[in-house]
Design a protein around this motif. Structure first.
Motif, short mmCIF file in Angstrom:
data_model
loop_
_atom_site.label_atom_id
_atom_site.label_comp_id
_atom_site.label_asym_id
_atom_site.label_seq_id
_atom_site.Cartn_x
_atom_site.Cartn_y
_atom_site.Cartn_z
N ILE A 257 36.71 -3.98 6.85
CA ILE A 257 37.41 -3.20 5.82
C ILE A 257 36.50 -2.05 5.37
CG2 ILE A 257 38.26 -3.25 3.42
CD1 ILE A 257 39.23 -6.15 4.01
N ASP A 258 35.21 -2.35 5.14
CA ASP A 258 34.25 -1.32 4.75
C ASP A 258 32.97 -1.48 5.57
OD1 ASP A 258 32.65 0.57 3.64
OD2 ASP A 258 32.55 -0.31 1.64
N PRO A 259 32.86 -0.76 6.71
CA PRO A 259 31.66 -0.88 7.56
C PRO A 259 30.37 -0.48 6.85
CG PRO A 259 33.44 0.23 8.75
CD PRO A 259 33.89 0.11 7.32
N LYS A 260 30.48 0.25 5.73
CA LYS A 260 29.28 0.69 5.01
C LYS A 260 28.61 -0.47 4.26
CE LYS A 260 30.44 5.57 4.56
NZ LYS A 260 30.80 6.66 3.63
N ILE A 261 29.24 -1.64 4.26
CA ILE A 261 28.59 -2.83 3.67
C ILE A 261 27.27 -3.10 4.40
CG2 ILE A 261 28.76 -5.37 3.53
CD1 ILE A 261 31.74 -4.94 2.78
N GLY A 262 27.24 -2.79 5.69
CA GLY A 262 25.97 -2.88 6.40
C GLY A 262 25.83 -4.03 7.37
N GLY A 263 26.95 -4.59 7.80
CA GLY A 263 26.88 -5.63 8.82
C GLY A 263 26.65 -7.02 8.25
N VAL A 264 26.57 -7.98 9.15
CA VAL A 264 26.40 -9.37 8.71
C VAL A 264 25.49 -10.12 9.67
CG1 VAL A 264 28.57 -10.05 9.85
CG2 VAL A 264 27.62 -11.52 8.11
N MET A 265 24.61 -10.91 9.09
CA MET A 265 23.74 -11.80 9.85
C MET A 265 24.32 -13.20 9.73
SD MET A 265 20.99 -12.13 11.62
CE MET A 265 19.94 -13.45 12.16
N ILE A 266 24.62 -13.82 10.86
CA ILE A 266 25.23 -15.16 10.85
C ILE A 266 24.20 -16.15 11.39
CG2 ILE A 266 27.10 -16.59 11.77
CD1 ILE A 266 28.66 -13.89 12.16
N MET A 267 23.74 -17.03 10.52
CA MET A 267 22.77 -18.04 10.95
C MET A 267 23.42 -19.42 10.91
SD MET A 267 19.92 -16.61 11.80
CE MET A 267 18.39 -17.47 11.59
N GLY A 268 23.25 -20.16 11.98
CA GLY A 268 23.85 -21.49 11.99
C GLY A 268 23.54 -22.28 13.24
N ASP A 269 24.06 -23.50 13.26
CA ASP A 269 23.80 -24.42 14.36
C ASP A 269 24.41 -23.90 15.67
OD1 ASP A 269 22.73 -26.06 12.39
OD2 ASP A 269 24.64 -27.08 12.04
N ARG A 270 23.89 -24.41 16.76
CA ARG A 270 24.46 -24.09 18.08
C ARG A 270 25.87 -24.64 18.17
NH1 ARG A 270 19.41 -26.00 19.01
NH2 ARG A 270 20.25 -28.08 19.41
N GLY A 271 26.74 -23.96 18.93
CA GLY A 271 28.08 -24.49 19.20
C GLY A 271 29.00 -24.51 18.01
#
Length: 348
Positions: A32-46
């Motif tokens: 919706i707003d790319p200027k938010i600056g992206g996202v880092m997704i950290m989590g378990d495998r699979g």
């Protein structure tokens, strides 16, 4: 399904993904707003990180680009045009356009700087006096999504380049006194497994949002996920057809939110409270304040509201601040919990 769809690789529908609401919300707000600056997704495998990211790119409406331009240039928005297209428009040259799917670019872990940024043909420049540029992945990702799996294992130098381009919206390549720049505005999505090491704090801080995902523990929900995946693998086109109405509804919601976003307001008192929370948590710099304001506006637009309310801030603030807190190895309280505690003190 028509022939064209059957010739392309089927993508698991975004609306068919069970659970992982935090990751899905972060991705929706960033498109919706790319200027938010992206996202880092950290989590378990699979846990479906890659599946979800490909699914959001597939869900988005097609974009109009200038034909015969290597940078997915927008036909009317100056900020999203290459210098070549700007020159054509300034000289009143008629430009032709066509529609493409939103670019979804995967950055492999072994990528070089040349592969990422593109290369200048020095020989051609010296012999023929022509700037010849072979575009890299940053050019292909313009106006789309650039996905880096295992971003915590990527060379820090490349992460720096990625974050600089994502923040400025431009990529500049300089070699032997020759400089070429092109627009490179994209949603940067990184994913990783905390077991393989954290990203350096100064790099992590530059991601707009940080989503944490965990393996689903509820047995009935796990069965639902397994059955959903098995059904898709057996007959992907039936599965896509089953969710086509939900996909269309969500796509329309995102388009409406993108159109509404510029008019969404944030009350001054609420801005002050956001900054109070950032101060209470000792968040360094002002990036946390800026991103939280942006994300709250995007969430309000997604809810079809004209003004941001307290609840909109509560929905997004943990995603925006949890990765900006200073890590104390002796502290047992999760950073997300610390954000929630500060929010409950300031926002009643």
């Amino acid at each position: 399904m028509d022939k064209i769809n059957k010739q392309t690789r089927p993508i698991f529908p975004f609306t068919a993904i069970v659970g992982q609401e935090e990751m899905k919300l972060a991705l929706i707000l960033n498109v919706i707003d790319p200027k938010i600056g992206g996202v880092m997704i950290m989590g378990d495998r699979g846990t479906g990180k890659s599946t979800t990211i490909r699914a959001i790119a597939d869900l988005l409406p097609k974009i109009e680009v200038v034909t015969d331009d290597s940078f997915n240039s927008h036909p009317s928005d100056y900020d999203l045009m290459s210098d070549f297209v700007k020159t054509q428009i300034d000289n009143s040259v008629n430009i032709s356009t066509h529609s493409i799917k939103v670019p979804m670019v995967d950055l492999p872990l072994g990528a070089t700087e040349d592969r990422l940024c593109g290369t200048i043909d020095i020989e051609k420049a010296l012999n023929e006096g022509v700037k010849s540029f072979d575009p890299g992945l940053l050019a292909k990702a313009h106006r789309g999504i650039l996905y880096v799996d295992e971003v915590n294992l990527l060379d820090d130098h490349l992460v720096d380049i990625l974050l600089d381009s994502a923040a400025s919206g431009w990529n500049t390549v300089e070699r032997e006194g020759i400089s070429i720049r092109h627009p490179s505005r994209f949603v940067l999505v990184g994913s990783g497994n905390p077991e393989e090491g954290e990203l350096r704090p100064q790099l992590l801080d530059r991601f707009g949002m940080h989503a944490e995902i965990r393996t689903v523990r509820d047995a009935s929900l796990r069965v639902q996920i397994v059955e959903q995946r098995a059904k898709f693998d057996q007959n992907p086109y039936d599965s896509i057809k089953e969710f086509s109405d939900k996909q269309s509804d969500l796509k329309q919601l995102i388009i409406n939110a993108q159109n509404k976003l510029p008019s969404v307001k944030v009350d001054y008192d609420l801005k002050v409270k956001i900054s109070q929370i950032c101060g209470l948590l000792n968040v360094d710099g002002l990036r946390g304040d800026i991103v939280t304001n942006r994300a709250a506006r995007a969430f309000a637009a997604y809810q079809n509201k004209d003004e941001v309310e307290v609840n909109d801030v509560k929905q997004v603030i943990t995603l925006c601040l949890r990765h900006r807190l200073r890590k104390d190895p002796l502290e047992s309280v999760d950073s997300g919990m610390k954000v929630e505690q500060a929010v409950s003190e300031v926002l009643f």
